[in-house]
Structures are given as C-alpha cells and as structure tokens.
Design a protein around this motif. Sequence first.
Motif, PDB file in Angstrom:
ATOM      1  N   LEU A 206       0.836  -1.203   0.000  1.00 16.96           N
ATOM      2  CA  LEU A 206       0.000   0.000   0.000  1.00 16.96           C
ATOM      3  C   LEU A 206       0.871   1.253   0.000  1.00 16.96           C
ATOM      4  O   LEU A 206       1.786   1.387   0.810  1.00 16.96           O
ATOM      5  CB  LEU A 206      -0.889   0.030   1.256  1.00 16.96           C
ATOM      6  CG  LEU A 206      -1.847   1.211   1.355  1.00 16.96           C
ATOM      7  CD1 LEU A 206      -2.998   1.083   0.353  1.00 16.96           C
ATOM      8  CD2 LEU A 206      -2.410   1.341   2.775  1.00 16.96           C
ATOM      9  N   PHE A 207       0.565   2.172  -0.921  1.00 17.08           N
ATOM     10  CA  PHE A 207       1.120   3.524  -0.900  1.00 17.08           C
ATOM     11  C   PHE A 207      -0.018   4.439  -0.489  1.00 17.08           C
ATOM     12  O   PHE A 207      -1.106   4.382  -1.062  1.00 17.08           O
ATOM     13  CB  PHE A 207       1.618   3.920  -2.295  1.00 17.08           C
ATOM     14  CG  PHE A 207       2.099   5.355  -2.390  1.00 17.08           C
ATOM     15  CD1 PHE A 207       3.453   5.658  -2.341  1.00 17.08           C
ATOM     16  CD2 PHE A 207       1.194   6.405  -2.537  1.00 17.08           C
ATOM     17  CE1 PHE A 207       3.898   6.977  -2.429  1.00 17.08           C
ATOM     18  CE2 PHE A 207       1.631   7.723  -2.621  1.00 17.08           C
ATOM     19  CZ  PHE A 207       2.983   8.009  -2.573  1.00 17.08           C
ATOM     20  N   SER A 208       0.218   5.294   0.512  1.00 20.28           N
ATOM     21  CA  SER A 208      -0.849   6.204   0.931  1.00 20.28           C
ATOM     22  C   SER A 208      -0.340   7.629   1.003  1.00 20.28           C
ATOM     23  O   SER A 208       0.809   7.870   1.395  1.00 20.28           O
ATOM     24  CB  SER A 208      -1.383   5.789   2.305  1.00 20.28           C
ATOM     25  OG  SER A 208      -0.321   5.544   3.201  1.00 20.28           O
ATOM     26  N   TYR A 209      -1.184   8.549   0.596  1.00 21.01           N
ATOM     27  CA  TYR A 209      -0.945   9.965   0.906  1.00 21.01           C
ATOM     28  C   TYR A 209      -2.266  10.530   1.402  1.00 21.01           C
ATOM     29  O   TYR A 209      -3.125  10.945   0.631  1.00 21.01           O
ATOM     30  CB  TYR A 209      -0.386  10.775  -0.281  1.00 21.01           C
ATOM     31  CG  TYR A 209       0.401  11.942   0.271  1.00 21.01           C
ATOM     32  CD1 TYR A 209       1.789  11.976   0.246  1.00 21.01           C
ATOM     33  CD2 TYR A 209      -0.269  12.978   0.930  1.00 21.01           C
ATOM     34  CE1 TYR A 209       2.498  13.019   0.835  1.00 21.01           C
ATOM     35  CE2 TYR A 209       0.434  14.014   1.514  1.00 21.01           C
ATOM     36  CZ  TYR A 209       1.818  14.025   1.459  1.00 21.01           C
ATOM     37  OH  TYR A 209       2.516  15.052   2.041  1.00 21.01           O
ATOM     38  N   PRO A 210      -2.448  10.510   2.747  1.00 21.84           N
ATOM     39  CA  PRO A 210      -3.756  10.816   3.328  1.00 21.84           C
ATOM     40  C   PRO A 210      -3.997  12.330   3.404  1.00 21.84           C
ATOM     41  O   PRO A 210      -3.104  13.121   3.124  1.00 21.84           O
ATOM     42  CB  PRO A 210      -3.605  10.262   4.745  1.00 21.84           C
ATOM     43  CG  PRO A 210      -2.158  10.440   5.063  1.00 21.84           C
ATOM     44  CD  PRO A 210      -1.430  10.206   3.767  1.00 21.84           C
ATOM     45  N   ALA A 211      -5.198  12.684   3.831  1.00 22.92           N
ATOM     46  CA  ALA A 211      -5.455  14.069   4.210  1.00 22.92           C
ATOM     47  C   ALA A 211      -4.641  14.322   5.467  1.00 22.92           C
ATOM     48  O   ALA A 211      -4.590  13.474   6.360  1.00 22.92           O
ATOM     49  CB  ALA A 211      -6.934  14.245   4.520  1.00 22.92           C
ATOM     50  N   THR A 212      -3.981  15.458   5.549  1.00 18.84           N
ATOM     51  CA  THR A 212      -3.259  15.809   6.764  1.00 18.84           C
ATOM     52  C   THR A 212      -3.806  17.147   7.250  1.00 18.84           C
ATOM     53  O   THR A 212      -4.493  17.843   6.500  1.00 18.84           O
ATOM     54  CB  THR A 212      -1.738  15.925   6.492  1.00 18.84           C
ATOM     55  OG1 THR A 212      -1.533  16.811   5.397  1.00 18.84           O
ATOM     56  CG2 THR A 212      -1.128  14.582   6.171  1.00 18.84           C
ATOM     57  N   SER A 213      -3.499  17.495   8.515  1.00 21.12           N
ATOM     58  CA  SER A 213      -4.060  18.745   9.037  1.00 21.12           C
ATOM     59  C   SER A 213      -3.568  19.944   8.222  1.00 21.12           C
ATOM     60  O   SER A 213      -4.277  20.921   8.049  1.00 21.12           O
ATOM     61  CB  SER A 213      -3.730  18.903  10.516  1.00 21.12           C
ATOM     62  OG  SER A 213      -2.358  18.700  10.706  1.00 21.12           O
TER      63      SER A 213
END
Length: 280
Positions: A206-213
């Motif tokens: 899995l590669f993830s780039y999530p929502a960050t603050s």
Amino acid sequence: MRDIFDAIQRSAIRIKDAIDVKDIGYSQQENSSGETQLELDIKCDLIIQEEFSKVSSVHTIASEEKEKEMLLNKDGKYFVAYDPLDGSSLIDVNLSVGSIYGIYDGAFGAENMVASCYVVHGPRVEMVFAENKTKLYLLQAGEFEFVKEIRLNEKGKLMAPGGTQQNWASYHKGMIDNFFQEGYRLRYSGGMVPDLHQILLKGGGLFSYPATSDKPEGKLRRLFEVFPFAFIYEKSGGQAIDGKNNLMSLGHSHIHDTAVCFFGSNYEVDRVKEVYSENE
Ligand code: AFP
C-alpha cells in the motif's frame, strides 16, 4: 498512441542525459504548487514539450511545471498531462526520480484517460506503460525493450506511508500501525514514482498519501500524478481510492487540483475502505 509512446521514450533518453550533470542549480522561479523549481525541472519540462510538439495527435499539454495548459495542435485528439521530474528534490541525494504521463482523449479528466505511463530514472531507466494491460520496458543501448507484463498479487508485503505523521488523523495512524504489526515492511523514499514502482514490481502493498491537518486535500496532483497511477494500478489488478471512492471516478476543477490517495493490492485497499468508512 504509438507516436506518443515514441515521444515519451525520446524524452526519457534526453532526460537521462539532463540529470547526469554536475550542477542541477535552483532557479528563482516557483512552480504553480509554490515549490522552487530546479533548472533541471524546467529543462525536463521543455524537453517533453519539444517532443510532444512533434506529435500531430497531441492537442494540448499540461505540465506540473506550467501554470496553464498549452495548445499544441488544434486537430490533435489527445490531451497529455505530465509531471516532467517528480521527486526532483531527491536528485541532490542521488535517489531515484521519475516522469509521469496521463493521456486523455478529447479533454483532461479521469473519465477520458486512455493510457498512462511513467519512467523511473534509477540505477537503470525503466518505463511502465498501461493501456489495456500494464507493461514494463527497460532502456538498453538507447532503446526501450519489452521486459514483461505486470500483475499485482492479491496481497503484498510493503508499506509506503506518505505525509507528515504528526499531521495524520489518529485512525489513519492506527491503520498504518496495524499493517506494520501484521508484518508489513516500510519502503518509502519520498519519490512517488520509485515508491509506487517498487510496490508494483514486488507484488503489492500500500502507498498512501492521506489528508493531513496541513494538507486536507492531500499533496499529490490529480491530473499529473494521481489519475495516471490510479489507471496503472487498476490495469494491474489492484485498486486506487481516496479512502472511499475510486480515484478514477473523481473529477477536477483546476489542472493543479490534488487528491488524497491510496494505491495498492486488493487486500490492503479493502482494509483502507473498511477503516475509512468507519471513521469519516
Ligand atoms: P517533490 O517533487 O517536491 O520532490 O515531491 C515529491 C512528491 O510529490 C512525491 O513524489 C512523493 O510521493 C511526495 O511528494 C512525498 O511527500 P512527503 O515528503 O510529504 O511524504
């Protein structure tokens, strides 16, 4: 499409030479994402622009390094969005970088994507091109040779978690921690091309780039980065989502729009869907 494929190959060979110079010098300009551009970024952008200018089927190009799209040939059919040198901040530490291309029929937009491609500039130069299937090519003596078709396994072993951890949502952190507790191994260079390439070629993960603050809409750009890799992962038997929706079902309102994104094999992406549906 053959002409576009050839133009990408010619660009890759010229970019390989452009990278291999002593001084990669920072320019004073900023790109549309507010990053200081390397002279090398600008040079690679111009190489690709020049090569696509020779292809009559290319109507319009949009580059991560240009503010606006550029009309090349009003009788052309394809719209090509590209990131000429993704991860260029890794050049000075000599890590792998890459170029990414999304090829759209008639207009930019995920629903119009007909092919996508990336080139990895690492110890060797490799190219992955997806149309109906995903195919790997290797640059050998000035020519790209077909190596094999790429298929993801149902479940992988690698984890590439993007974004600054202190800015992650707690449920996202919990999910990534659980993957590591299950035995996943960390593989993250900070270049999306080599990081996603590694997961593809090693069978999954899995590669993830999530929502960050600080970046609630993620960092990676829809037209130049997210849609091309989503297309490639889907054609390779994997999935690409924003937490809930398939990335290829998303629209865009500006060529530089970003999206939260997860790319991977089925087992890992199904887990993301479970966790995100419980928490959002
Ligand atoms: P640069 O082009 O500024 O080097 O950014 C690379 C990138 O867009 C992409 O290739 C990486 O996956 C992502 O940024 C890494 O971002 P984080 O360092 O925030 O995880």
